[in-house]
Design a protein around this motif. Structure first.
Motif, PDB file in Angstrom:
ATOM      1  N   GLY A 163       0.801  -1.213   0.000  1.00 37.48           N
ATOM      2  CA  GLY A 163       0.000   0.000   0.000  1.00 37.48           C
ATOM      3  C   GLY A 163       0.833   1.262   0.000  1.00 37.48           C
ATOM      4  O   GLY A 163       2.015   1.248   0.360  1.00 37.48           O
ATOM      5  N   PRO A 164       0.241   2.395  -0.400  1.00 36.68           N
ATOM      6  CA  PRO A 164       0.960   3.672  -0.410  1.00 36.68           C
ATOM      7  C   PRO A 164       1.268   4.144   1.009  1.00 36.68           C
ATOM      8  O   PRO A 164       0.519   3.895   1.947  1.00 36.68           O
ATOM      9  CB  PRO A 164      -0.029   4.619  -1.110  1.00 36.68           C
ATOM     10  N   GLY A 165       2.400   4.826   1.134  1.00 38.34           N
ATOM     11  CA  GLY A 165       2.763   5.394   2.423  1.00 38.34           C
ATOM     12  C   GLY A 165       3.381   4.429   3.401  1.00 38.34           C
ATOM     13  O   GLY A 165       3.754   4.823   4.510  1.00 38.34           O
ATOM     14  N   ALA A 348      13.172  -7.434 -11.100  1.00 36.91           N
ATOM     15  CA  ALA A 348      11.928  -6.843 -11.608  1.00 36.91           C
ATOM     16  C   ALA A 348      10.922  -6.706 -10.486  1.00 36.91           C
ATOM     17  O   ALA A 348      10.765  -7.594  -9.672  1.00 36.91           O
ATOM     18  CB  ALA A 348      11.357  -7.706 -12.723  1.00 36.91           C
ATOM     19  N   SER A 349      10.242  -5.589 -10.447  1.00 37.39           N
ATOM     20  CA  SER A 349       9.259  -5.349  -9.394  1.00 37.39           C
ATOM     21  C   SER A 349       7.930  -5.967  -9.759  1.00 37.39           C
ATOM     22  O   SER A 349       7.545  -5.967 -10.921  1.00 37.39           O
ATOM     23  CB  SER A 349       9.089  -3.838  -9.170  1.00 37.39           C
ATOM     24  N   GLY A 350       7.247  -6.463  -8.762  1.00 36.77           N
ATOM     25  CA  GLY A 350       5.941  -7.051  -8.986  1.00 36.77           C
ATOM     26  C   GLY A 350       4.864  -5.989  -8.980  1.00 36.77           C
ATOM     27  O   GLY A 350       5.098  -4.825  -8.653  1.00 36.77           O
ATOM     28  N   PRO A 351       3.635  -6.345  -9.328  1.00 35.41           N
ATOM     29  CA  PRO A 351       2.539  -5.392  -9.342  1.00 35.41           C
ATOM     30  C   PRO A 351       2.176  -4.946  -7.933  1.00 35.41           C
ATOM     31  O   PRO A 351       2.412  -5.644  -6.968  1.00 35.41           O
ATOM     32  CB  PRO A 351       1.390  -6.188  -9.979  1.00 35.41           C
ATOM     33  N   ALA A 352       1.612  -3.769  -7.852  1.00 34.14           N
ATOM     34  CA  ALA A 352       1.214  -3.244  -6.542  1.00 34.14           C
ATOM     35  C   ALA A 352       0.221  -4.192  -5.897  1.00 34.14           C
ATOM     36  O   ALA A 352      -0.646  -4.749  -6.549  1.00 34.14           O
ATOM     37  CB  ALA A 352       0.586  -1.861  -6.709  1.00 34.14           C
TER      38      ALA A 352
END
Length: 434
Positions: A163-165, A348-352
């Motif tokens: 999550g954001p933050g 590689a980054s995964g999806p949020a």
């Protein structure tokens, strides 16, 4: 040694005492204080309120749920790391959390994983990189005589939180328990650790190298001391002596005593031990800074720590050209790895919203990277390159020039460039302690 039973429990009143919150303090103010970096007790306080039957606001309930999910995510990550490296063990974190009452949360910032062998570290690192984690920092450091591995290694990984933050997830892999002093060799404690509680106690005391003790540290320390058996107490004393942490131990005990708490364990003769350690530190500091090789290397390290400016860049340039990284390592100076080639050391980054242990990507080595199964230190011209299962890294003590990276990677060098801060190439999140 004398022993006495401490009556300290993890309760709302205990946390409020640590926060120095008066009986009339506003709830929002208390929670805001608990979130502060001096305390890190918000998750614990929220879980205690919930356990006491207090109604949480919607925002408080979300905050508690996210903190609980973070702890559970780390639990799953650790379980999978154990499958790849059964002899690895955790410091602090879950070891201390198990001492909290059922249903009471100890928040988790990161995982500190100790890998007894290089092979354990590579196995854990490969799993993390194959499941979407990004390598933030790689270090190669000198070892003390008698350590079970040489050199000591560190690899720190990050992954965005769902999550954001939220703070990113972080896992640190280390071959030594105490790596808080970047000016000298890491400290390996008793192997195998007879007591993980004892090892975590000493590692917690060592956090003072990096920052002042948090109020949660004091609570954790009291719980650890109460859980130690006689063998664990002996291990704590031996490891405090080995790591030279008596001044920090005495400071922690003074802080605990000022709270009116009586620790379950009181070690004798610590005043004389602390005086001895301070004298030894002063003598070592003189020796370190009187050695021109180490003195210039330590000036260069300021660039990694985000300070030092032009002076540290010049020191880095000087020490890299002469005497060079290999001699620095032999002189007891830790080195920091800069990935060579695009793709080395990243994942590689995964999806949020993905589970931080989900398989989201893999680390691709650069085309010119030579795959190896274990650490190899190669001299490439005037450079020292670490060949690892994670790729190849230029080893430096401070800022790195772009031309060094090209030369170490075997590419033709262009015009001389200004030294580039190391943190632009790889994170400077080296433990200057977890």
């Amino acid at each position: 040694m004398t022993e006495a039973t401490t009556g300290i429990e993890v309760t709302t009143d205990t946390v409020l005492a640590l926060l120095e919150a008066g009986p009339r303090a506003a709830r929002d103010t208390v929670l805001r204080t608990a979130r502060d970096g001096r305390h890190k007790l918000a998750g614990t306080l929220l879980s205690l309120w919930a356990a006491d039957g207090e109604q949480l606001t919607d925002d408080e309930a979300v905050e508690l749920r996210l903190a609980e999910e973070r702890v559970e995510s780390y639990r799953r990550i650790w379980k999978r790391l154990q499958e790849h490296a059964p002899d690895a063990f955790l410091l602090k974190g879950a070891t201390i959390a198990a001492l909290y009452p059922p249903g009471v949360l100890r928040s988790a910032g990161d995982l500190d994983v100790i890998c007894p062998r290089h092979a354990d570290l590579w196995a854990c690192a490969r799993h993390l990189s194959d499941t979407g984690w990004e390598l933030e920092a790689f270090t190669v450091g000198p070892a003390h005589p008698g350590d079970t591995v040489s050199p000591h290694l560190g690899a720190e990984f990050r992954k965005p939180a769902p999550g954001p933050g939220q703070d990113p997830f972080a896992v640190g892999l280390f071959t030594a328990e105490i790596v808080t002093d970047v000016h000298g060799p890491a400290r390996q404690l008793a192997r195998p650790p007879g007591s993980l509680l004892a090892a975590s106690t000493v590692a917690l005391v060592a956090e003072r190298w990096e920052r002042p003790f948090r109020s949660r540290d004091l609570l954790d320390l009291v719980l650890l001391l109460r859980a130690l058996d006689d063998q664990g107490v002996r291990q704590v004393r031996a490891d405090l002596d080995k790591a030279g942490l008596w001044p920090e131990w005495r400071e922690a005990m003074r802080r605990v005593n000022r709270l009116g708490w009586r620790p379950a364990i009181v070690l004798p003769h610590t005043r004389a031990a602390a005086v001895r350690v301070r004298l030894l530190r002063s003598a070592r500091a003189v020796l370190r800074w009187s050695n021109p090789v180490r003195a210039v290397a330590f000036a260069a390290q300021a660039g990694i720590e985000g300070r030092g400016g032009r002076l540290s860049a010049l020191a880095s340039d000087l020490v890299h050209r002469r005497p060079g990284a290999r001699r620095l390592l032999s002189a007891g100076v830790p080195l920091f790895g800069v990935p060579l080639g695009a793709g080395v050391g990243t994942a590689a980054s995964g999806p949020a919203g993905a589970d931080p242990d989900g398989s989201m990507g893999s680390m691709d080595e650069a085309p010119d990277a030579e795959p190896v199964e274990q650490l190899r230190l190669d001299d490439v011209g005037r450079h020292l390159v670490a060949r690892t299962p994670l790729g190849s890294f230029l080893l430096v003590s401070g800022a790195a020039r772009e031309e060094w990276l090209e030369e170490a990677a075997g590419r033709s060098s262009g015009p001389s460039a200004a030294p580039e801060p190391l943190e632009k190439r790889t994170s400077s999140s080296v433990r200057t302690g977890a």
